[in-house]
Design an enzyme around this catalytic site. Structure first.
Site, PDB file in Angstrom:
ATOM      1  N   ASP A  12     109.815  -3.545  27.137  1.00 21.61           N
ATOM      2  CA  ASP A  12     109.565  -2.691  28.300  1.00 21.61           C
ATOM      3  C   ASP A  12     110.796  -2.692  29.200  1.00 21.61           C
ATOM      4  O   ASP A  12     111.324  -3.752  29.538  1.00 21.61           O
ATOM      5  CB  ASP A  12     108.344  -3.218  29.074  1.00 21.61           C
ATOM      6  CG  ASP A  12     107.826  -2.226  30.098  1.00 21.61           C
ATOM      7  OD1 ASP A  12     108.635  -1.701  30.875  1.00 21.61           O
ATOM      8  OD2 ASP A  12     106.610  -1.990  30.133  1.00 21.61           O
ATOM      9  N   CYS A  52     105.819   3.750  31.925  1.00 21.35           N
ATOM     10  CA  CYS A  52     105.172   2.919  30.899  1.00 21.35           C
ATOM     11  C   CYS A  52     104.055   3.624  30.128  1.00 21.35           C
ATOM     12  O   CYS A  52     104.111   3.757  28.908  1.00 21.35           O
ATOM     13  CB  CYS A  52     104.632   1.645  31.545  1.00 21.35           C
ATOM     14  SG  CYS A  52     105.903   0.601  32.288  1.00 21.35           S
ATOM     15  N   HIS A 103      98.735  -0.900  28.223  1.00 22.04           N
ATOM     16  CA  HIS A 103      98.984   0.034  29.327  1.00 22.04           C
ATOM     17  C   HIS A 103      98.570   1.466  28.998  1.00 22.04           C
ATOM     18  O   HIS A 103      99.186   2.429  29.450  1.00 22.04           O
ATOM     19  CB  HIS A 103     100.459  -0.001  29.742  1.00 22.04           C
ATOM     20  CG  HIS A 103     100.648   0.244  31.213  1.00 22.04           C
ATOM     21  ND1 HIS A 103     101.833   0.020  31.871  1.00 22.04           N
ATOM     22  CD2 HIS A 103      99.797   0.703  32.155  1.00 22.04           C
ATOM     23  CE1 HIS A 103     101.708   0.322  33.136  1.00 22.04           C
ATOM     24  NE2 HIS A 103     100.474   0.748  33.334  1.00 22.04           N
ATOM     25  N   ASP A 277     110.078   1.281  25.731  1.00 24.41           N
ATOM     26  CA  ASP A 277     109.386   2.457  26.266  1.00 24.41           C
ATOM     27  C   ASP A 277     110.288   3.342  27.104  1.00 24.41           C
ATOM     28  O   ASP A 277     110.180   4.563  27.090  1.00 24.41           O
ATOM     29  CB  ASP A 277     108.125   2.042  27.048  1.00 24.41           C
ATOM     30  CG  ASP A 277     108.405   1.089  28.205  1.00 24.41           C
ATOM     31  OD1 ASP A 277     109.548   0.596  28.328  1.00 24.41           O
ATOM     32  OD2 ASP A 277     107.467   0.833  28.982  1.00 24.41           O
ATOM     33  N   HIS A 278     111.218   2.746  27.855  1.00 21.92           N
ATOM     34  CA  HIS A 278     112.141   3.504  28.704  1.00 21.92           C
ATOM     35  C   HIS A 278     113.235   2.549  29.160  1.00 21.92           C
ATOM     36  O   HIS A 278     113.218   1.351  28.833  1.00 21.92           O
ATOM     37  CB  HIS A 278     111.417   4.106  29.909  1.00 21.92           C
ATOM     38  CG  HIS A 278     110.639   3.120  30.700  1.00 21.92           C
ATOM     39  ND1 HIS A 278     111.243   2.187  31.525  1.00 21.92           N
ATOM     40  CD2 HIS A 278     109.301   2.871  30.786  1.00 21.92           C
ATOM     41  CE1 HIS A 278     110.317   1.427  32.087  1.00 21.92           C
ATOM     42  NE2 HIS A 278     109.126   1.806  31.649  1.00 21.92           N
TER      43      HIS A 278
END
Length: 495
Positions: A12, A52, A103, A277-278
């Site tokens: 993450d 997320c 999430h 995720d980013h």
């Protein structure tokens, strides 16, 4: 017959150049670097939305966030959105296990502590399960970055406990078909990690680049509001000094190494997929964390795929998207790719670097989180990137165009530049077509009638006048045509 196994590893907030084999900037990730030598490293991989939950929807639902309800953190998935775990289980392809940060519950950041439909309850372990193992005092400590400086043991961290369960799964399921997700919260805040990682980067500064000197002049108004007084800083004096996130970054590579070791010993023929995720701004463009922007700082993510019989130590240089991962996994397990998926399998890229995966990568933004007012609120954005130019339409603000070859750090906004107007308008047409084809619930004439679009059609209430129904026929009866009550023949048609 060898078992068919996929181990999907995700971190993450780990931007692409925080991984050594991408960045070569002094950050240490030896285990991920080893994985890259064993498979294909994707040089231009992108998330669907740099937040997320929406990012995870693109990966595990196979739809863009606007298609499946997950357009912000705390926005629940649509009831008829089916996850990859459900699809694999329902097609009797393999066992499905998810260990780590989920999430996608549409609620609490930490999860609900119970397995969603499609995932084995015996192996489910999310962040709520982790917190419930701690005393109230330990819970408080687990949310404070300064705890890392107290000399915590490995087994206090979420990442270590996720790894323990993943290793146990890989050892016990040695001869079985499975899809295992190992999802870390690290290196996301609160950056917990033991020594020597906690102090490993005390004397390290992340190298500055032209994006650190961007004061957002000529950029969208909402970004200027977001940056606030940071626009007035002296970039020469700026230090990107973040021993917390960088230490946690190397720590989670260590934990990933434990999973990779278990895989080599117990699942040598597994396909291993790693991504994040980013990213994180790390002070670029006067901004922090992630949010309502399409800059590479937060949308460009690491992606490595190791496939048995696939290429090794290879680099795929064309743009790819998280939206292509679900179809890739479906194809790997020998299953038909659902009509509802918005991407296409990229399995061929693991064996042929000349394979052209896609003409365009699309990204979006709705809002950061439904619960919070502290991230700018509703900031609808849609973006298209063709490997050369990136067009960003910010519905409530001003728009952006970047020449990513001449200006890879996105410092010069070309949205009003006459020399690139034809390119801008071509990409705009592609973006509008994508919004229509994907049934974007926020589509409408306002996305077309931008101030710079001189040949935009006159606004009309009916816009395109088309009906665009949903094809989810693996799980729903074929939808009916409003006009005649019969099964629809074409999902997109004039009304």
């Amino acid at each position: 017959m060898k078992p068919r196994q996929v181990i999907f590893i995700m971190t993450d907030s780990q931007r692409w150049d925080m991984v050594g084999c991408y960045g070569q900037n002094g950050l240490k990730t030896p285990n991920l670097d080893d994985l890259a030598r064993e498979g294909v490293r994707y040089e231009q991989a992108y998330t669907t939305q740099p937040v997320c939950e929406p990012a995870r929807a693109g990966i595990f639902v196979g739809n863009y966030p606007h298609e499946c309800g997950a357009w912000a953190n705390c926005a629940a998935l649509a009831d008829n959105a089916k996850t990859l775990g459900q699809r694999l289980r329902d097609n009797h392809a393999c066992e499905t296990a998810y260990i780590g940060k989920w999430h996608l519950d549409g609620g609490d950041y930490f999860g609900l502590g119970r397995a969603p439909d499609g995932w084995d309850p015996e192996w489910w372990y999310d962040m709520r399960n982790y917190l419930e193992e701690l005393t109230p005092e330990q819970r408080v400590k687990s949310r404070k970055p300064e705890t890392a400086r107290e000399g915590i043991p490995e087994d206090f961290t979420f990442g270590h406990r996720v790894t323990d369960r993943a290793v146990d799964y890989i050892e016990k399921k040695r001869g079985e078909d499975y899809f295992l997700v190992v999802s870390y919260d690290e290196p996301h805040h609160p950056f917990l990690c033991p020594e020597p990682y906690a102090s490993m980067y005390d004397d390290y500064d992340f190298p500055k680049n032209p994006a650190h000197f961007d004061n957002l002049e000529g950029k969208p108004v909402h970004q200027q509001v977001w940056a606030g007084d940071k626009r007035l800083r002296d970039p020469e004096a700026l230090r990107v000094h973040r021993p917390d996130i960088f230490g946690c970054n190397t720590y989670i590579d260590y934990e990933i190494g434990r999973v990779l070791k278990a895989a080599r010993e117990n699942a040598p023929d597994a396909m291993i997929i790693y991504t994040s995720d980013h990213g994180d701004f790390l002070e670029e463009h006067c901004l922090l964390k992630k949010g309502a922007a399409a800059y590479d700082s937060i949308t460009h993510i690491p992606l490595i795929i190791k496939r048995p019989g696939g290429l090794q130590n290879a680099v795929y240089r064309e743009p790819v998207s998280h939206i292509d991962l679900s179809p890739t996994i479906m194809e790997y397990f020998g299953l038909p790719i659902p009509k509802l998926f918005s991407g296409r399998s990229m399995l061929k890229t693991t064996e042929d670097l000349s394979h052209h995966q896609r003409d365009y990568v699309f990204m979006e933004f709705g809002r950061f989180e439904v619960d919070h007012d502290t991230h700018g609120g509703f900031q609808p954005m849609r973006c298209v990137y063709d490997g050369h130019y990136k067009l960003v339409v910010n519905l409530l603000s001003t728009d952006e165009l970047y020449d990513m070859r001449e200006d890879p750090y996105e410092t010069k906004n070309l949205i009003d530049c006459p020399e690139t107007a034809a390119i801008r308008d071509r990409l705009h047409d592609v973006l509008l077509d994508w919004m229509n084809e994907t049934r974007d619930p926020f589509r409408g004439y306002v996305w077309e009638t931008r101030p710079w679009r001189r040949d935009a059609r006159k606004p009309t209430w009916k816009y395109t006048g088309w009906t665009r129904q949903r094809e989810n026929e693996e799980y729903e009866p074929r939808q009916l045509d409003y006009v005649n009550g019969l099964e629809m023949v074409e999902k997109s048609r004039p009304k």
